[in-house]
Design a protein around this motif. Sequence first.
Motif, PDB file in Angstrom:
ATOM      1  N   LEU A 146     -25.936  68.998   8.274  1.00 22.73           N
ATOM      2  CA  LEU A 146     -25.075  67.694   7.949  1.00 22.73           C
ATOM      3  C   LEU A 146     -25.892  67.112   6.982  1.00 22.73           C
ATOM      4  N   SER A 147     -25.167  66.691   5.724  1.00 23.55           N
ATOM      5  CA  SER A 147     -25.871  65.772   4.543  1.00 23.55           C
ATOM      6  C   SER A 147     -26.000  64.389   5.206  1.00 23.55           C
ATOM      7  N   HIS A 148     -26.821  63.961   4.445  1.00 22.20           N
ATOM      8  CA  HIS A 148     -27.088  62.506   4.737  1.00 22.20           C
ATOM      9  C   HIS A 148     -25.902  61.583   4.272  1.00 22.20           C
ATOM     10  N   ARG A 149     -25.399  62.184   2.928  1.00 22.00           N
ATOM     11  CA  ARG A 149     -24.141  61.481   2.773  1.00 22.00           C
ATOM     12  C   ARG A 149     -23.195  61.331   3.728  1.00 22.00           C
ATOM     13  N   ALA A 150     -22.894  62.495   4.403  1.00 22.25           N
ATOM     14  CA  ALA A 150     -21.964  62.912   5.214  1.00 22.25           C
ATOM     15  C   ALA A 150     -22.178  61.926   6.703  1.00 22.25           C
ATOM     16  N   GLN A 151     -23.383  61.994   6.884  1.00 29.08           N
ATOM     17  CA  GLN A 151     -23.890  61.290   8.277  1.00 29.08           C
ATOM     18  C   GLN A 151     -23.642  59.628   8.109  1.00 29.08           C
ATOM     19  N   SER A 152     -24.144  59.338   6.715  1.00 29.76           N
ATOM     20  CA  SER A 152     -23.962  57.798   6.582  1.00 29.76           C
ATOM     21  C   SER A 152     -22.537  57.531   6.569  1.00 29.76           C
ATOM     22  N   ALA A 153     -21.625  58.291   6.141  1.00 28.93           N
ATOM     23  CA  ALA A 153     -20.236  58.048   6.102  1.00 28.93           C
ATOM     24  C   ALA A 153     -19.615  57.629   7.347  1.00 28.93           C
ATOM     25  N   ILE A 154     -19.857  58.675   8.348  1.00 30.79           N
ATOM     26  CA  ILE A 154     -19.376  58.477   9.655  1.00 30.79           C
ATOM     27  C   ILE A 154     -20.159  57.135  10.498  1.00 30.79           C
ATOM     28  N   ASP A 155     -21.218  57.004  10.247  1.00 31.23           N
ATOM     29  CA  ASP A 155     -22.058  56.109  10.723  1.00 31.23           C
ATOM     30  C   ASP A 155     -21.333  54.514  10.523  1.00 31.23           C
ATOM     31  N   SER A 156     -21.195  54.419   9.006  1.00 34.06           N
ATOM     32  CA  SER A 156     -20.650  53.395   8.696  1.00 34.06           C
ATOM     33  C   SER A 156     -19.119  53.168   8.930  1.00 34.06           C
ATOM     34  N   GLU A 157     -18.302  54.398   9.359  1.00 35.40           N
ATOM     35  CA  GLU A 157     -16.990  54.075   9.728  1.00 35.40           C
ATOM     36  C   GLU A 157     -17.015  53.625  11.121  1.00 35.40           C
ATOM     37  N   ALA A 201     -17.927  63.489   4.396  1.00 34.30           N
ATOM     38  CA  ALA A 201     -17.040  63.135   5.557  1.00 34.30           C
ATOM     39  C   ALA A 201     -16.463  61.808   5.058  1.00 34.30           C
ATOM     40  N   THR A 202     -15.107  61.663   5.528  1.00 35.43           N
ATOM     41  CA  THR A 202     -14.500  60.438   4.945  1.00 35.43           C
ATOM     42  C   THR A 202     -14.091  59.790   6.202  1.00 35.43           C
ATOM     43  N   GLY A 203     -13.504  58.423   5.965  1.00 37.11           N
ATOM     44  CA  GLY A 203     -12.925  57.610   7.030  1.00 37.11           C
ATOM     45  C   GLY A 203     -11.446  58.254   7.395  1.00 37.11           C
ATOM     46  N   PRO A 204     -11.086  57.491   8.227  1.00 37.13           N
ATOM     47  CA  PRO A 204      -9.494  57.561   8.578  1.00 37.13           C
ATOM     48  C   PRO A 204      -8.537  57.579   7.133  1.00 37.13           C
ATOM     49  N   PRO A 205      -7.903  58.581   6.948  1.00 41.22           N
ATOM     50  CA  PRO A 205      -6.663  58.364   5.846  1.00 41.22           C
ATOM     51  C   PRO A 205      -5.653  57.162   6.189  1.00 41.22           C
ATOM     52  N   PRO A 206      -5.153  56.479   5.306  1.00 36.45           N
ATOM     53  CA  PRO A 206      -4.498  55.305   5.703  1.00 36.45           C
ATOM     54  C   PRO A 206      -3.359  55.718   6.576  1.00 36.45           C
ATOM     55  N   ASP A 207      -2.812  56.945   6.838  1.00 31.26           N
ATOM     56  CA  ASP A 207      -1.743  56.767   7.547  1.00 31.26           C
ATOM     57  C   ASP A 207      -2.143  57.376   9.337  1.00 31.26           C
ATOM     58  N   SER A 208      -3.513  57.197   9.404  1.00 27.42           N
ATOM     59  CA  SER A 208      -4.043  57.432  10.791  1.00 27.42           C
ATOM     60  C   SER A 208      -3.774  56.217  11.783  1.00 27.42           C
ATOM     61  N   LYS A 209      -3.857  56.852  13.144  1.00 28.36           N
ATOM     62  CA  LYS A 209      -3.530  56.071  14.121  1.00 28.36           C
ATOM     63  C   LYS A 209      -4.737  55.863  15.253  1.00 28.36           C
ATOM     64  N   LYS A 210      -5.046  54.784  15.394  1.00 22.87           N
ATOM     65  CA  LYS A 210      -6.255  54.580  16.280  1.00 22.87           C
ATOM     66  C   LYS A 210      -5.774  54.008  17.557  1.00 22.87           C
ATOM     67  N   SER A 211      -6.297  54.396  18.674  1.00 20.47           N
ATOM     68  CA  SER A 211      -6.254  53.568  20.034  1.00 20.47           C
ATOM     69  C   SER A 211      -7.420  54.006  20.804  1.00 20.47           C
ATOM     70  N   PRO A 212      -7.510  53.330  22.224  1.00 16.69           N
ATOM     71  CA  PRO A 212      -8.377  53.766  22.931  1.00 16.69           C
ATOM     72  C   PRO A 212      -8.159  55.152  23.739  1.00 16.69           C
ATOM     73  N   GLU A 213      -6.870  55.659  23.579  1.00 11.44           N
ATOM     74  CA  GLU A 213      -6.734  56.915  24.208  1.00 11.44           C
ATOM     75  C   GLU A 213      -6.984  58.336  23.259  1.00 11.44           C
ATOM     76  N   LEU A 214      -6.764  57.720  21.837  1.00 12.00           N
ATOM     77  CA  LEU A 214      -6.516  59.153  21.002  1.00 12.00           C
ATOM     78  C   LEU A 214      -6.770  58.439  19.564  1.00 12.00           C
ATOM     79  N   PHE A 215      -7.215  59.425  18.508  1.00  4.41           N
ATOM     80  CA  PHE A 215      -7.028  59.095  17.258  1.00  4.41           C
ATOM     81  C   PHE A 215      -6.409  60.496  16.461  1.00  4.41           C
ATOM     82  N   GLU A 216      -5.332  59.936  15.935  1.00  7.67           N
ATOM     83  CA  GLU A 216      -4.385  60.807  15.147  1.00  7.67           C
ATOM     84  C   GLU A 216      -4.759  60.580  13.728  1.00  7.67           C
ATOM     85  N   CYS A 217      -5.254  61.723  13.278  1.00  7.93           N
ATOM     86  CA  CYS A 217      -5.763  62.034  11.784  1.00  7.93           C
ATOM     87  C   CYS A 217      -4.559  61.927  11.040  1.00  7.93           C
TER      88      CYS A 217
END
Length: 778
Positions: free
Chosen positions: A622-633, A667-683
């Motif tokens: 796992l690259s430092h770049r990808a890990q940092s992106a996930i932590d930031s998100e 690693a990217t953050g969620p695409p604009p059309d993603s859906k977030k909730s406590p039950e699930l993440f729909e990418c």
Amino acid sequence: MRLMMRADQTARPRNRSGMADFTTRGQQLALDQLQDIAAASDDTIDIVDVKPPAGQGLSLVIRVSIDTSGYAYEDGGFDYRRREPLNIFVSPHFPVEPPRVYFAHKRFLGRAHVQWGDYLCLYQATDVEWASQDGMFGLIKRLDDWLRDAARNQLDPEDAPLHPPVEYTSSDIKLAVEIDAPEIEDGKSFWLGTGKLTRRNDHCFDISEWSETPSSLPKDEKFAAVVLLNQAMPMEYPDTISKLITTLEARGVPFDLLFSILKIFALCQPDNEPLYFILGAPMRRRAADEPLRQHLSAWKMDAEYVKALQGIILEENTEATLEAWKVVLEWATEAKTEWCRVYDNRPEVTFRRDQGTKASWFLGKKIALLGCGALGSHIGEYLARAGAEKIRLVDYSAVNAGILVRQQFRNYQVGYSKQSALSVQLRAINPKADIDHEFANLTKGWPEALNISDFDLVIDATASRRVATALQLDLTKHNDVPPMLRCAISANASKGIATLNMPGSAFGPADLLRRTKVAAMSDSGLTDFAEAFWPFDQHERGFQPEPGCSEPTFVGSAADIAFFASSFFNFAASALREGGDSKATACFVRVSHDDGSMSSHLVPLCQPSIHVEAHHGYRVHLSHRAQSAIDSEIKSNARTGSAKDETGGILLGEIDDALGIISIDVATGPPPDSKKSPELFECGIEGTHALCEFHAKESGNSTKFVGVWHTHPVSIPKPSMVDLGAMAQILHLQEKTPRHVVMLIVGHAATRPTWRFHLFRRNEFQVVTLAAGESVDE
């Protein structure tokens, strides 16, 4: 300098006899300059006489007198007369050749830096210290310094090496010594023993071993008699045997002992062979504060005198014995001392010429060299010359006539295997090194006959990706893998890449190649390397020197290869001297075939964090770049929304089933059309196609879609049924389905994040078609 110029004194006295036609322009220039100096010296220097050259090519001799009253005398220094007479011999090739200066007497016979009793050793390295543009002005300045230091006994100061004594050699035989001399016991006047002589060539013997004198010596080996003194010899060694005998007696070696030694060694000499005698005296020092060491010299007793000594001992005929005594007496009273040149390379009195250089790291090291072709044959020579203690050569090909234009082999070696031929070359350079070879196909992995933990460095000069993969698969079984250098050059020998992987690095030989490619692709300054080593069209045919029947290779000369081989060698040595167990570094070297310009660029290859995939045991990089992106998100999601909402994105990199390695570069953050909730993440998918295409193009197709990631804010990182359904969707229900996909779940993301990777394969999901009205449970 004391001899100062005075502008008001311009007279130029000339020799009364005038100058002969043999005087060259350079000699006239020397005389003119010296007259200028004398005229401006306030009588410190006086030209007494000028003798023109007696013939063509002979020296102009200028007799001068120098006022020495300004030189401070110290104990042990040269005690000059009030005015010291000197003769200056000016070569017809002045000012290219410096003049020679002699005292007009021999009062300083035997002093350091005075040869033949009168010649002044003004220069230690004439080619470096003599400046022809300075002419006689430079000479007189050097002479002034020399006379001042000699008066103060500072020609050999305590903080400098000692000037060795002089033996005027006359023998055509040389001796070489590379082992330190024995020590003389306290209270003893000398050490008596033997020096084993090993023939190096027709003109030179090696002194290969010291030992105390045994009761007898084998006649099938050659030995020299050795006497090492505990006091100095004269600065000029005796030029006759009678003087040598007297000198040794004055230093505690009586003639009867010397004569006994000579008789013993004469008996063990083969017929018609000379006898060699090695003489040592404590007259060498490398640097300040070091103790005095033995200066070694050697003289030869001709075979006729050796035979006479044998006759004295063995002859039973009285007349023959008397004749032998006559020959020996003639030798002792009339013979010249036949001094031999000694090439002294002992560590105790010399410094290696490469000391302090990058290459000095290799001294005493153990190296495995994989591949003995273009780069390997050059690097092998550098290893041998640098003093590597052990070298193991591995290859699987043979020397052919075509490769002689750039590989380090000889014409007679055509048909030899490369590793065996190279071993012959390297042993000739460094016979003391432990050099051996293995005929092994490296695409099958590390040679079983070699223990990798025995080596300080492994050099892969094969430039083969198959070898890199085979080595990585094999080396995962070993714990003590040393640093590894890998090097390759481009198809036209204008670019080269070397990578050095240290033991604590996360990379293996093969995935290091991938990381180097990604580094080159992502750096605009390395675009030409990316195009040369990873072209878009990988199927382009390479150069075939024997069209139709030879493997493709590169176009390059011996000089091209030597440039890259030396660049890679020094790069590795420099990095190894610095250390750093977890580092991996790439060195990019380029040379222009148009204008000859050269440049290099070092790129640290950042270490990834290592994870182990949960189902198949793949290593995840796992690259430092990808890990940092996930932590930031994750942090951004907690700030802007709710920490209990799941979030995620997509993963780009590469899955290598052959090595069992998953590389996550982006690693990217969620695409604009993603859906977030406590039950699930729909990418979502908005913009992901273009993003994947961009990274694939920028990386030469090394960074592409490999999976997705999401969080479980308050639960463990175990795939839920929803997660599994999403994986089935990707693997089976898309238009273009991948073979496998990675899912990263960050469990307990809101409190104590736990990262877990899961690799899902298409064949691990079973597609079931439900009948009308049938439920999933049924």
